[in-house]
Design a protein around this motif. Structure first.
Motif, PDB file in Angstrom:
ATOM      1  N   ASP A 102       4.054   2.047  68.239  1.00 54.64           N
ATOM      2  CA  ASP A 102       3.648   2.467  66.819  1.00 54.64           C
ATOM      3  C   ASP A 102       2.144   1.844  66.411  1.00 54.64           C
ATOM      4  OD1 ASP A 102       6.147   3.662  66.230  1.00 54.64           O
ATOM      5  OD2 ASP A 102       6.827   2.133  65.385  1.00 54.64           O
ATOM      6  N   ILE A 103       1.490   1.640  67.552  1.00 54.70           N
ATOM      7  CA  ILE A 103       0.331   0.933  67.312  1.00 54.70           C
ATOM      8  C   ILE A 103      -0.706   2.238  67.224  1.00 54.70           C
ATOM      9  CG2 ILE A 103      -0.747   1.074  69.598  1.00 54.70           C
ATOM     10  CD1 ILE A 103      -2.061  -1.725  68.963  1.00 54.70           C
ATOM     11  N   GLY A 104      -1.638   1.942  66.323  1.00 51.60           N
ATOM     12  CA  GLY A 104      -2.573   3.317  66.079  1.00 51.60           C
ATOM     13  C   GLY A 104      -3.849   3.159  67.045  1.00 51.60           C
ATOM     14  N   ARG A 105      -5.049   3.089  66.576  1.00 55.36           N
ATOM     15  CA  ARG A 105      -6.099   3.002  67.462  1.00 55.36           C
ATOM     16  C   ARG A 105      -6.598   1.584  67.949  1.00 55.36           C
ATOM     17  NH1 ARG A 105      -4.775   7.600  69.288  1.00 55.36           N
ATOM     18  NH2 ARG A 105      -4.980   9.340  67.665  1.00 55.36           N
TER      19      ARG A 105
ATOM     20  N   ASN B 137      -3.709   4.309  77.321  1.00 54.05           N
ATOM     21  CA  ASN B 137      -2.685   5.085  77.084  1.00 54.05           C
ATOM     22  C   ASN B 137      -3.101   6.205  75.823  1.00 54.05           C
ATOM     23  OD1 ASN B 137      -1.130   3.931  78.941  1.00 54.05           O
ATOM     24  ND2 ASN B 137      -0.211   2.428  77.471  1.00 54.05           N
ATOM     25  N   GLY B 138      -4.175   6.422  75.800  1.00 52.33           N
ATOM     26  CA  GLY B 138      -4.626   7.264  74.398  1.00 52.33           C
ATOM     27  C   GLY B 138      -4.853   6.501  73.181  1.00 52.33           C
ATOM     28  N   LYS B 139      -4.860   5.359  73.362  1.00 48.56           N
ATOM     29  CA  LYS B 139      -4.913   4.646  72.097  1.00 48.56           C
ATOM     30  C   LYS B 139      -6.396   4.000  71.901  1.00 48.56           C
ATOM     31  CE  LYS B 139      -0.761   4.743  71.126  1.00 48.56           C
ATOM     32  NZ  LYS B 139      -0.192   5.541  70.107  1.00 48.56           N
ATOM     33  N   LEU B 140      -7.285   4.193  72.781  1.00 47.64           N
ATOM     34  CA  LEU B 140      -8.712   3.691  72.665  1.00 47.64           C
ATOM     35  C   LEU B 140      -9.330   4.379  71.480  1.00 47.64           C
ATOM     36  CD1 LEU B 140     -10.937   1.808  73.684  1.00 47.64           C
ATOM     37  CD2 LEU B 140     -11.572   3.430  75.347  1.00 47.64           C
ATOM     38  N   GLY B 141      -9.888   3.615  70.587  1.00 46.36           N
ATOM     39  CA  GLY B 141     -10.663   4.281  69.439  1.00 46.36           C
ATOM     40  C   GLY B 141     -12.062   4.104  69.609  1.00 46.36           C
TER      41      GLY B 141
ATOM     42  N   ARG C 236      -7.133   9.738  58.920  1.00 44.31           N
ATOM     43  CA  ARG C 236      -7.265  10.794  59.809  1.00 44.31           C
ATOM     44  C   ARG C 236      -6.197  11.781  59.727  1.00 44.31           C
ATOM     45  NH1 ARG C 236      -7.698   5.661  63.126  1.00 44.31           N
ATOM     46  NH2 ARG C 236      -5.501   5.777  63.266  1.00 44.31           N
ATOM     47  N   ILE C 237      -6.338  13.322  60.229  1.00 47.73           N
ATOM     48  CA  ILE C 237      -5.581  13.963  59.976  1.00 47.73           C
ATOM     49  C   ILE C 237      -4.525  13.904  61.063  1.00 47.73           C
ATOM     50  CG2 ILE C 237      -4.967  16.333  60.103  1.00 47.73           C
ATOM     51  CD1 ILE C 237      -7.508  16.857  58.947  1.00 47.73           C
ATOM     52  N   GLN C 238      -3.286  13.502  60.896  1.00 41.81           N
ATOM     53  CA  GLN C 238      -2.262  13.211  61.939  1.00 41.81           C
ATOM     54  C   GLN C 238      -2.619  12.114  62.898  1.00 41.81           C
ATOM     55  OE1 GLN C 238      -1.335  17.129  63.354  1.00 41.81           O
ATOM     56  NE2 GLN C 238       0.079  17.671  61.576  1.00 41.81           N
ATOM     57  N   ASP C 239      -3.545  11.370  62.728  1.00 36.05           N
ATOM     58  CA  ASP C 239      -4.097  10.267  63.599  1.00 36.05           C
ATOM     59  C   ASP C 239      -4.559  10.820  64.716  1.00 36.05           C
ATOM     60  OD1 ASP C 239      -1.902   7.478  62.804  1.00 36.05           O
ATOM     61  OD2 ASP C 239      -3.712   8.019  61.836  1.00 36.05           O
ATOM     62  N   GLN C 240      -5.174  12.043  64.753  1.00 34.47           N
ATOM     63  CA  GLN C 240      -5.620  12.707  66.137  1.00 34.47           C
ATOM     64  C   GLN C 240      -7.194  12.361  66.304  1.00 34.47           C
ATOM     65  OE1 GLN C 240      -4.396  16.588  66.021  1.00 34.47           O
ATOM     66  NE2 GLN C 240      -2.193  16.249  66.491  1.00 34.47           N
ATOM     67  N   ASP C 241      -7.812  11.869  65.115  1.00 34.52           N
ATOM     68  CA  ASP C 241      -9.312  11.618  65.351  1.00 34.52           C
ATOM     69  C   ASP C 241      -9.500  10.494  66.130  1.00 34.52           C
ATOM     70  OD1 ASP C 241     -12.116  11.411  63.207  1.00 34.52           O
ATOM     71  OD2 ASP C 241     -11.835  11.861  65.248  1.00 34.52           O
ATOM     72  N   VAL C 242      -9.728  10.700  67.624  1.00 31.56           N
ATOM     73  CA  VAL C 242      -9.889   9.340  68.558  1.00 31.56           C
ATOM     74  C   VAL C 242     -11.494   9.369  68.631  1.00 31.56           C
ATOM     75  CG1 VAL C 242      -7.716   9.431  69.519  1.00 31.56           C
ATOM     76  CG2 VAL C 242      -9.603  10.825  70.463  1.00 31.56           C
TER      77      VAL C 242
END
Length: 379
Positions: free
Chosen positions: A170-173, A202-206, A311-317
């Motif tokens: 469940d971690i975000g960025r 794993n796609g989590k880098l902000g 972020r919209i659906q947390d997709q703005d990386v």
């Protein structure tokens, strides 16, 4: 009303996760022989805290009403560290699920590192979870080479911490703020993760913010070649005297953080990196000008606003400091609220294919506020 006033007058507590390769009992100048230590610490920020300041007593014991201080420290195993992170993230929503990992620089004590993180979290109004990676940076400006060796020896531990963070449920960025020699350490650890097959964690880098990077320009190019440059922002200052000394010690090799965008060669070199670059030259009143990224309240607020924005659906990386460049030329634009110049990379689009818009509520400074660097085509 009385209760609200009482709370406003109370110190602010910050729960901070700490991973350390410092040897305890040796002034923080030696490597731990048995791997990093993990702890959960509560830091306290006084109600009368002033942005950009680290309030400490001139003598005697600190007062929580007036000084930043450590309230408690709980040592734990690596497994407990991961479990506690997961517990604290569980139930959070949006950017509050994010982590801000801080990696300090050379000649920085443990106290200086954790108090700086507390100041940045407070000034930036960061609502996620702060994590400190601290390493034996020495407490003497004469031990530069020893610190470099300690940074090298700490690479595996930082890379492992990045892996642990990326696997927390469940971690975000995972946003990273690194300073000075800590930027080299951070880039090496990220490069190791990239070689291991996880360049984006794993796609989590902000957002990766490198403040006053003490990195050789050619080395930085090599490190960045394994990574997605769109995640990176570099805060530089041609007035940084500490990096001038570092350049001398390194055989007059240019440091990324001391490049001068007013010079055409430096400006083109920065543009070719493909990262966002913010020039803080002349913005600090400090003699050394090595901590401008944290001493300037508006800069810290801008950083905090970007990593903490909704972020919209947390997709703005691909959140960046300020506006994303849309042309193929080197231009200058102000950092929101800070008045620093941004030197965008030529023609780089964000990885999600969307145009980034200015931060809501920010008002760009008029062109006369920041002398624009002459535009030059990037070949």
């Amino acid at each position: 009303m009385t209760e609200m006033m009482a709370n406003a007058d109370a110190p602010h507590s910050i729960l901070t996760f700490v991973c350390s390769t410092r040897q305890e009992g040796h002034g923080g100048d030696e490597m731990r022989p048995d791997g990093p230590a993990y702890s959960l610490q509560i830091l306290s920020v006084p109600p009368d805290h002033h942005p950009g300041q680290i309030e400490r007593p001139a003598f005697g014991a600190p007062d929580p009403q007036h000084h930043i201080m450590v309230v408690s420290t709980h040592e734990m195993s690596e497994d407990d560290f991961r479990n506690q992170l997961a517990t604290n993230i569980s139930g959070r929503i949006g950017s509050n699920r994010d982590v801000l990992l801080y990696v300090h620089g050379f000649n920085t004590s443990l106290d200086a590192a954790r108090f700086r993180l507390a100041q940045i979290v407070t000034d930036g109004r960061f609502g996620g979870i702060p994590v400190l990676f601290t390493w034996p940076a020495t407490n003497s400006i004469f031990d530069y080479e020893a610190a470099r060796e300690a940074a090298t020896a700490s690479r595996d531990s930082l890379a492992n911490l990045l892996k642990d963070l990326s696997e927390v449920p469940d971690i975000g960025r995972i946003h990273i703020l690194a300073h000075s020699m800590g930027t080299w350490l951070t880039m090496e650890a990220l490069r190791q993760r990239a070689i291991a097959g996880s360049p984006s964690l794993n796609g989590k880098l902000g957002l990766v913010m490198l403040a006053a990077p003490d990195i050789d320009l050619s080395v930085f190019r090599s490190q960045l070649s394994e990574l997605d440059a769109s995640h990176f922002s570099v805060l530089i200052s041609a007035d940084d005297r500490a990096l001038s000394l570092s350049q001398t010690l390194a055989g007059d090799r240019p440091r990324v953080g001391a490049l001068d965008p007013r010079k055409r060669a430096d400006r083109l070199a920065l543009a070719r990196l493909g990262v966002k670059v913010y020039d803080l030259s002349g913005k600090s009143d400090g003699l050394i000008d090595h901590d401008a990224y944290a001493d300037l309240p508006d800069v810290v607020r801008s950083i905090g606003a970007q990593i903490g924005r909704q972020r919209i659906q947390d997709q703005d990386v691909t959140a960046v400091l300020g506006q994303r460049p849309v042309d193929t030329q080197v231009t200058a634009a102000p950092l929101p609220s800070a008045g620093a110049s941004a030197i965008p990379a030529g023609g780089n689009a964000p990885t999600d294919g969307k145009s980034a818009s200015p931060q809501a509520g920010s008002t760009p400074a008029p062109p006369s506020a920041v002398p624009a660097a002459p535009a030059a085509s990037v070949q």
